[in-house]
Write a protein that holds these residues in place. Structure first.
Motif, short mmCIF file in Angstrom:
data_model
loop_
_atom_site.label_atom_id
_atom_site.label_comp_id
_atom_site.label_asym_id
_atom_site.label_seq_id
_atom_site.Cartn_x
_atom_site.Cartn_y
_atom_site.Cartn_z
N CYS A 1 7.06 -45.93 21.92
CA CYS A 1 7.70 -46.43 21.29
C CYS A 1 8.94 -46.41 22.14
CB CYS A 1 8.15 -45.88 19.86
SG CYS A 1 7.06 -45.93 18.95
N ILE B 1 8.79 -54.97 24.09
CA ILE B 1 8.02 -55.42 23.14
C ILE B 1 8.70 -56.73 22.55
CG2 ILE B 1 7.38 -54.97 20.49
CD1 ILE B 1 7.86 -52.01 21.21
N CYS C 1 12.79 -47.06 20.86
CA CYS C 1 12.79 -48.31 20.04
C CYS C 1 14.02 -47.91 18.76
CB CYS C 1 11.65 -48.58 19.16
SG CYS C 1 11.75 -49.71 17.78
N VAL D 1 12.34 -46.08 15.35
CA VAL D 1 11.31 -44.85 15.35
C VAL D 1 12.33 -43.66 14.90
CG1 VAL D 1 11.88 -43.92 17.78
CG2 VAL D 1 9.65 -43.67 16.91
N CYS E 1 7.13 -44.48 13.02
CA CYS E 1 7.65 -45.70 12.81
C CYS E 1 8.76 -45.67 11.45
CB CYS E 1 6.75 -46.56 13.11
SG CYS E 1 7.28 -48.37 12.91
N CYS F 1 2.68 -53.51 18.20
CA CYS F 1 2.83 -52.36 17.95
C CYS F 1 1.40 -52.16 17.21
CB CYS F 1 4.05 -51.86 17.34
SG CYS F 1 5.59 -52.06 17.89
S1 SF4 Z 1 5.72 -48.96 16.34
FE1 SF4 Z 1 7.69 -48.99 14.97
S2 SF4 Z 1 9.10 -47.54 15.96
FE2 SF4 Z 1 7.30 -47.91 17.51
S3 SF4 Z 1 7.97 -49.43 18.93
FE3 SF4 Z 1 6.95 -50.52 17.08
S4 SF4 Z 1 8.71 -51.01 15.64
FE4 SF4 Z 1 9.27 -49.56 17.14
#
Ligand code: SF4
Ligand code: SF4
Length: 240
Positions: A34, A39, A89, A92, A97, A107
């Motif tokens: 993350c 992304i 991110c 996180v 997450c 993700c």
């Molecule tokens: S899994 Fe959740 S915290 Fe990790 S990058 Fe994706 S949205 Fe962000």
């Protein structure tokens, strides 16, 4: 999702290819996936995320994303805007997450990503970064994707791609006005405002029952937005 590791060196996988993987909070790499990654978000990702966060699409796009029209093609690009100081991110936490049940398609697929040809996949990290790839647990690509709930994301993205006119070639330039029209699929608040206009509703012959449905159902609203964009594309693509 596109971490720094090069995907070009990775073999192409099919749905029946197997790989070793298990993820968990006891691994030393926990949440490293993350951080410092690109992304890219789909319209359905935005819908799920902003609903999970209980905020409107405009606020979500402003607070959590970078979004722009791609140079040359003018296709909308929407990606997470990582925290500038940590590169993590913004969603996180120390426990993982914070929007896990509504995490984006990319993700869910990680450590896999789509390859350039439909139905093919690639690893986008190596086991040096994603320690879960060293775990003994084995699964097929399809099994992994199914357990991650990617089905609705794949379906919505298929619908989104179908709004483009059949004559549109991937990578071809598009007028900026059409790029902005496509962006409506990400910013459903704006589309909802258009629906509030009686002249708009009358012109597109949207009846009260349909309007009631889409006001109560975000997915129905997104499907209607796709229909509207498609109708405009059909009219304008050849003209502009
Ligand atoms: S899994 Fe959740 S915290 Fe990790 S990058 Fe994706 S949205 Fe962000
Ligand atoms: S094993 Fe891979 S997916 Fe799981 S936390 Fe570590 S880097 Fe992320």
């Amino acid at each position: 999702m596109c971490p720094n590791a090069s995907a070009q060196d990775q073999p192409v996988l099919t749905p029946t290819s197997t790989f070793h993987f298990a993820c968990g909070d006891t691994l030393p790499c926990f949440t490293q996936c993350c951080r410092d990654v690109n992304i890219y978000l789909t319209p359905y990702d935005v819908l799920r995320l902003r609903r999970s966060l209980k905020i409107g699409s405009g606020k979500f796009l402003a607070k959590y994303t970078r979004h722009f029209l791609a140079r040359v093609t003018n296709i909308p690009v929407v990606q997470f805007d990582m925290s500038p100081d940590t590169l993590y991110c913004k969603l996180v936490t120390r426990d993982g997450c914070s929007v896990y049940n509504n995490r984006p398609w990319a993700c869910r697929m990680f450590p896999l990503d789509l390859a350039s040809r439909e139905g093919e996949y690639q690893m986008i990290v190596g086991s040096d970064r994603c320690k879960g790839l060293k775990e003994p647990n084995t699964m097929t690509v399809r099994e992994w994707l199914d357990t991650q709930g990617v089905g609705p994301y794949e379906e919505m993205e298929r619908l989104f791609h179908s709004v483009l006119p059949p004559s549109f070639k991937p990578g071809a330039a598009m007028d900026a006005g059409l790029g902005k029209l496509l962006f409506l699929a990400y910013d459903l608040d704006r589309f909802a405002e258009m629906l509030d206009n009686p002249r708009f509703r009358a012109f597109y012959e949207l009846d009260d029952e349909l309007l009631r449905q889409v006001k109560e159902d975000d997915e129905a609203m997104l499907r209607l937005a796709f229909r509207y964009i498609r109708s405009q594309m059909d009219e304008l693509y050849q003209v502009i």
